[in-house]
Design a protein around this motif. Structure first.
Motif, mmCIF file in Angstrom:
data_model
loop_
_atom_site.group_PDB
_atom_site.id
_atom_site.type_symbol
_atom_site.label_atom_id
_atom_site.label_comp_id
_atom_site.label_asym_id
_atom_site.label_seq_id
_atom_site.Cartn_x
_atom_site.Cartn_y
_atom_site.Cartn_z
ATOM 1 N N LEU A 1 -24.684 29.250 -11.109
ATOM 2 C CA LEU A 1 -24.341 29.737 -9.496
ATOM 3 C C LEU A 1 -24.831 31.365 -9.416
ATOM 4 O O LEU A 1 -24.358 31.759 -10.178
ATOM 5 N N ALA A 2 -25.172 30.758 -8.192
ATOM 6 C CA ALA A 2 -25.787 32.343 -6.995
ATOM 7 C C ALA A 2 -23.987 32.718 -7.642
ATOM 8 O O ALA A 2 -23.491 32.740 -7.403
ATOM 9 N N GLU A 3 -24.849 34.375 -7.520
ATOM 10 C CA GLU A 3 -23.559 35.291 -7.102
ATOM 11 C C GLU A 3 -23.059 34.695 -6.147
ATOM 12 O O GLU A 3 -23.311 34.603 -4.780
ATOM 13 N N GLY A 4 -21.003 34.592 -5.770
ATOM 14 C CA GLY A 4 -19.608 34.345 -4.820
ATOM 15 C C GLY A 4 -19.966 33.187 -4.419
ATOM 16 O O GLY A 4 -19.339 32.349 -3.530
ATOM 17 N N GLU A 5 -20.973 32.226 -4.973
ATOM 18 C CA GLU A 5 -21.066 30.909 -5.105
ATOM 19 C C GLU A 5 -20.044 30.023 -5.644
ATOM 20 O O GLU A 5 -20.253 30.272 -6.758
#
Length: 381
Positions: free
Chosen positions: A74-78
């Motif tokens: 997952l992308a950062e913050g996702e």
């Protein structure tokens, strides 16, 4: 007195609105099933599985009966999507004498301490549709367990390759936290003194494997030991055709008979038996933590052993009622396990593991059946 035009109009509108509201509630409670994908019914009363077995679960928590493929990072913050809410209609899961025709799912479970290529070769030759078969393995910690895991995974990679149209629906491998306390070589593991501890450990392994892998769409559970290297390809269909809650074939072993200087067969599994007055009397004199073990001269029970009921040329469909079963090859209707029948790692009526399972199933109302003239074969060490 005549009703005014405006009041008649209001009544008509009220009826229309009320009818629309009723239709909405009926659709809300009973009609919202199209959003849940289901397999088609193959016959009247056939199982309607909520999800196809070839699908992958989008979350490791749900649904429990499908393989889970780890998503991309997952992308950062996702945040990962929440697990889906899935409805299972358990009354629609059929368990019949025609599991192929009714597209019933089977779970094959194997406690695995050593890996035998012959076991896997026999497994992939089973004629039951592989897209309806899920496999589950539990492997002990330690050097031997690591080796068995590597060998198993090597065969899985070939069998489950995308180019193989005969691959299994899913495969689960569990690794135990503790190393086995009983040595795995043939002589030590069959010693009388080792049996209570060894079979208690086997019970815990079987239960952990069962409770982790049994899904809501499972109709049958086949317990198949890792050293069973030869069965008829139609093993599952043959056993299921008897339509019994739990059924076990006769486990023999091929070996070289020195007296005949030729290959021969001999009984191997002595845990499938009909109880005897002697065994019952022996149990009545035992302490609460003592167990009866079959197949040992030091503990003569005089039970009728299915191993000695065999007729190599007899009718393979001959049945016999049993009080104890072995677990080398044991087919169980899934609802027997769902009812609570498991493998006691403690003395249960002075029985343990598979024999204790048969007694527990009997206490729940499910009788064990044996096939003395239907054979599977154990690896000869």
């Amino acid at each position: 007195m005549a009703v005014t035009r405006s009041l008649r109009r209001n009544n008509t509108i009220t009826y229309v609105l009320a009818g629309g509201l009723c239709l909405f509630f009926l659709y809300f409670f009973f009609g919202d099933t199209t959003s849940i994908p289901q397999l088609p019914a193959y016959a009247a009363g056939a199982a309607r599985h909520v999800l196809k077995s070839k699908d992958a679960a989008p979350n490791e928590l749900s649904p429990p009966s499908l393989p889970f493929r780890k998503p991309a990072k997952l992308a950062e913050g996702e945040r990962a999507a929440p697990p889906p809410v899935v409805h299972y209609h358990m009354n629609n899961v059929t368990i019949t004498s025609d599991p192929v025709g009714n597209r019933e799912s089977i779970l094959i479970l194997t406690p695995l301490a050593r890996f035998y290529d012959e076991y896997w070769d026999n497994l992939v030759k089973l004629s039951f549709p592989h897209d309806l078969i899920s496999l589950g393995f539990i492997i002990p910690k330690g050097r031997e367990g690591n080796l068995a895991t590597q060998q198993l995974q090597a065969r899985i990679e070939k069998t489950q390759a995308p180019t193989n149209k005969n691959r299994f629906a899913s495969i689960t491998i569990l690794r135990q936290d503790e190393e086995p306390t009983i040595l795995q070589d043939e002589k030590d593991r069959h010693a009388l003194s080792a049996q209570k501890e060894r079979r208690a450990a086997m019970s815990r392994a079987r239960n952990a494997l069962l409770f982790t892998t049994l899904g809501p769409t499972t109709s049958w559970v086949l317990w198949l030991d890792s050293d069973i290297i030869e069965t008829p390809p139609s093993l599952i269909q043959d056993l299921a055709s008897h339509d019994k809650p739990l059924i076990v074939p006769n486990c023999f072993q091929r070996y070289h008979n020195k007296d005949k200087d030729a290959m021969d067969v001999r009984p191997y599994d002595f845990n499938s038996w009909v109880d005897s007055p002697t065994a019952k009397e022996l149990a009545g004199k035992m302490g609460p933590e003592e167990i009866i073990l079959e197949g040992y001269a030091e503990m003569a029970t005089y039970r009728s052993l299915m191993a000695y009921m065999a007729d190599q040329h007899g009718d393979a469909r001959t049945e016999v009622d049993l009080d104890g079963v072995g677990g080398t090859a044991l087919l169980v209707k899934a609802y027997v396990h769902r009812d609570g029948a498991m493998f006691p790692p403690f003395p249960f009526y002075h029985l343990i593991e598979t024999e204790g399972f048969a007694r527990m199933a009997a206490r729940l109302g499910w009788k064990a059946t044996g096939l003395p003239n239907y054979f599977v074969y154990h690896y000869n060490e």
